[in-house]
Scaffold this motif. Structure first.
Motif, PDB file in Angstrom:
ATOM      1  N   VAL A  98       4.885 -13.552  -8.267  1.00  0.00           N
ATOM      2  CA  VAL A  98       3.701 -12.744  -7.968  1.00  0.00           C
ATOM      3  C   VAL A  98       2.962 -12.624  -9.350  1.00  0.00           C
ATOM      4  CG1 VAL A  98       2.942 -10.576  -7.666  1.00  0.00           C
ATOM      5  CG2 VAL A  98       4.839 -11.402  -5.961  1.00  0.00           C
ATOM      6  N   ILE A  99       3.665 -12.169 -10.436  1.00  0.00           N
ATOM      7  CA  ILE A  99       3.060 -12.103 -11.876  1.00  0.00           C
ATOM      8  C   ILE A  99       2.458 -13.401 -12.209  1.00  0.00           C
ATOM      9  CG2 ILE A  99       3.732 -11.373 -14.165  1.00  0.00           C
ATOM     10  CD1 ILE A  99       5.784  -9.628 -13.346  1.00  0.00           C
ATOM     11  N   ALA A 100       3.338 -14.599 -12.018  1.00  0.00           N
ATOM     12  CA  ALA A 100       2.749 -15.915 -12.548  1.00  0.00           C
ATOM     13  C   ALA A 100       1.198 -16.166 -11.618  1.00  0.00           C
ATOM     14  CB  ALA A 100       4.017 -17.001 -12.306  1.00  0.00           C
ATOM     15  N   THR A 101       1.412 -16.038 -10.541  1.00  0.00           N
ATOM     16  CA  THR A 101       0.165 -16.296  -9.648  1.00  0.00           C
ATOM     17  C   THR A 101      -0.863 -15.098 -10.108  1.00  0.00           C
ATOM     18  OG1 THR A 101       1.557 -16.823  -7.720  1.00  0.00           O
ATOM     19  CG2 THR A 101      -0.655 -16.277  -7.214  1.00  0.00           C
ATOM     20  N   VAL A 102      -0.972 -14.009 -10.559  1.00  0.00           N
ATOM     21  CA  VAL A 102      -1.894 -13.193 -10.980  1.00  0.00           C
ATOM     22  C   VAL A 102      -2.377 -13.831 -12.228  1.00  0.00           C
ATOM     23  CG1 VAL A 102      -2.526 -10.913 -11.794  1.00  0.00           C
ATOM     24  CG2 VAL A 102      -1.077 -11.266  -9.652  1.00  0.00           C
TER      25      VAL A 102
END
Length: 568
Positions: free
Chosen positions: A498-502
């Motif tokens: 999730v963090i990587a996508t954001v």
């Protein structure tokens, strides 16, 4: 209050503060000295001890772990280098976070760095004691009393295990197990007692901590001369070991190269990153550099390259001489592989291991007091922590306190202290330093200053993220299907995605530079591989730190006082 805890310091004010001190630090370190300090911190217990455990889990492919670590550390080192050039003062990631994210984040990372150095120092001191005892026994044939060489927890646990082992069916025990059980019982019974309590303490670890603290106290010049000598010696020995070991290599031991697949390689992450915290230690000496804006960046890159080459070569030699399965529970792999093949080399390894861990302990003991000094200058800790000795030009109180804490910890704490806590602090610092460059406004390249070359990550980061998801598609599906049933590790894995996508989306929109983004993502991924128990203790430490901040630091912060003065 919510906004005030994120108050930031201006770079110009930070640079000006050390110049206003009554007794400044000695600016004598050159790029060679800084490079040697980095090597001194990185080439130590990792190459003489924990590389064995990493090789057992990863097989010959553990050499890939050092490549991955080097690349990951490379991203972070470049970010450190630019920060060191823009903010050439002591404090390392703590100071850099104060500029980028604000006071509360700076406190958190400063508190994490204190834990990182404290645990690291204690573990290294305990390791030094083991190497020193091996040197006394195998080279000089001197045997110290067993109760002076181990902490109470380890000794009592070994005694209880031995009693249970010998009370049951001993037919299943190997001769080595029987020998160890008998040794544990004899050592326990031979120990002096206070009442009914046996006395155990790690005296060599305490003594070396005291000697190194004295060296760090009397001056950076004496410390750097000692570190330079020790680095030259241990690099010479490691190169010698690589050359001699090459004659014993059986290339059949390199097959299979990844016996436990890539997951096995990653099990050695904590051991490897524990060894790589030398970059942070270099940056704590910024105010003792002759030309920090030029020399700090160079020394970080030089030490990274040299240490990575040495680690890869040693990993290949070890797994070439012995099959990777032989390294289970081997705490001294370099001595282990030469024990029967070339006993004379084993003695050289024993001497070098003592020198190597001594240099690591010296660099760590130099680094931690300067973190405290920086936090005290900002008002977050009492003023006594920033006291500079008028003659020796070192942070006197902080250095002595560091020695006391590490010395007592090494004297009594369990020798099985995990290195994961140190790895958490290191990776956490790396993430904030890399992320800090994304927050700060970009600056133009100036003569004599280091700046990371800009590489537009707008297209590269999303492609790499998509490739990562494809390669780990099995784990992604399993984590999603079993969410709530799996352990915390899979939850962290999904959180990482999730963090990587954001971050990838923000990179597309804001055209972030590739290097700091990759530094954040690579370190963040390695963080999720650290065991849960270490995270639990880390959060306990953070809770204590936040309590101290809100009881003392928040009210006494220099920025808080300036804000009150402006209101008046």
């Amino acid at each position: 209050m919510g906004g005030s805890i994120f108050r930031k310091k201006k770079i110009g004010n930070i640079i000006a503060e050390p110049e206003g001190q009554d007794h400044g630090l000695n600016r004598i370190l050159t790029v060679k000295d800084l490079t040697f300090l980095g090597i001194a911190a990185v080439v130590g217990a990792g190459i003489f001890s924990t590389i064995g455990s990493a090789a057992f889990h990863g097989g010959p492919g553990v050499s890939l772990l050092f490549v991955i670590t080097a690349v990951t550390c490379g991203f972070s080192a470049l970010c450190y280098a630019e920060f060191a050039s823009r903010v050439p003062v002591s404090g390392s990631a703590y100071t850099y976070s104060y500029v980028s994210f604000g006071e509360i984040v700076a406190w958190v990372i400063g508190w994490a760095l204190i834990l990182e150095y404290a645990i690291g120092n204690i573990v290294v001191a305990i390791s030094w004691s083991g190497y020193f005892n091996n040197l006394l026994v195998h080279v000089f044939h001197i045997h110290l009393p067993d109760w002076l060489l181990v902490d109470p927890e380890t000794a009592i646990n070994a005694y209880n295990d031995a009693v249970k082992g010998l009370a049951g069916n001993t037919a299943g025990l190997t001769p080595e197990d029987l020998k160890n059980h008998q040794f544990a019982i004899e050592a326990y019974n031979a120990a002096p007692r206070i009442g009914n309590m046996p006395v155990f303490l790690n005296l060599p670890a305490f003594i070396i901590t005291g000697l190194i603290t004295w060296l760090a106290y009397i001056g950076i010049k004496e410390s750097k001369q000692s570190a330079n000598f020790m680095v030259l010696f241990k690099i010479g020995v490691i190169i010698f070991i690589i050359v001699v070991g090459a004659f014993f290599v059986d290339t059949n031991n390199w097959t299979p190269f990844l016996p436990n697949r890539f997951e096995g390689v990653l099990k050695g992450v904590s051991a490897v990153f524990y060894a790589y915290i030398g970059f942070d230690a270099i940056s704590t000496t910024a105010e003792e550099c002759r030309n920090p804006q030029r020399d700090l960046p160079r020394s970080m890159i030089y030490s990274l390259v040299i240490c990575t080459v040495l680690y890869i070569a040693v990993a290949l030699i070890l797994t070439g001489i012995e099959n990777y399965t032989s390294f289970k529970n081997v705490s001294d792999p370099l001595a282990f592989v030469f024990e029967k093949r070339a006993p004379w080399v084993e003695k050289i390894v024993s001497v070098s291991a003592v020198v190597a861990t001594t240099s690591v302990l010296l660099v760590f003991q130099i680094g931690q007091p300067r973190i405290w000094m920086s936090m005290s200058r900002d008002g977050l800790l009492p003023k006594v922590f920033q006291k500079i000795h008028p003659r020796y030009k070192t942070p006197s109180f902080s250095t002595i306190l560091t020695g006391v804490i590490v010395g007592l910890g090494a004297l009594f704490l369990e020798s099985g202290l995990v290195t994961d806590l140190t790895s958490i602090g290191t990776l956490f610092a790396f993430i904030l330093v890399c992320g800090g460059l994304l927050v700060l406004p970009p600056v133009k390249k100036e003569p004599g200053k280091f700046k990371i070359p800009y590489i537009n990550g707008r297209y590269i980061i999303p492609v790499l993220l998509a490739l990562f998801v494809y390669l780990f598609r099995g784990r992604v599906v399993t984590s999603i299907e079993n969410i709530g049933n799996e352990g915390y590790q899979e939850v962290l894995f999904l959180l990482f995605l999730v963090i990587a996508t954001v971050l990838a989306v923000k990179t597309v929109i804001r055209r972030y530079s590739f290097i700091p983004v990759m530094g954040v993502l690579s370190c963040l991924y390695l963080l999720i591989e650290i065991p849960a128990i270490s995270w639990l203790w880390f959060f306990v430490w953070m809770a204590v730190g936040l309590l101290i901040y809100f009881l003392y630091g928040y009210r006494n912060s220099n920025l808080a006082n300036r804000g009150q003065q402006q209101k008046l």
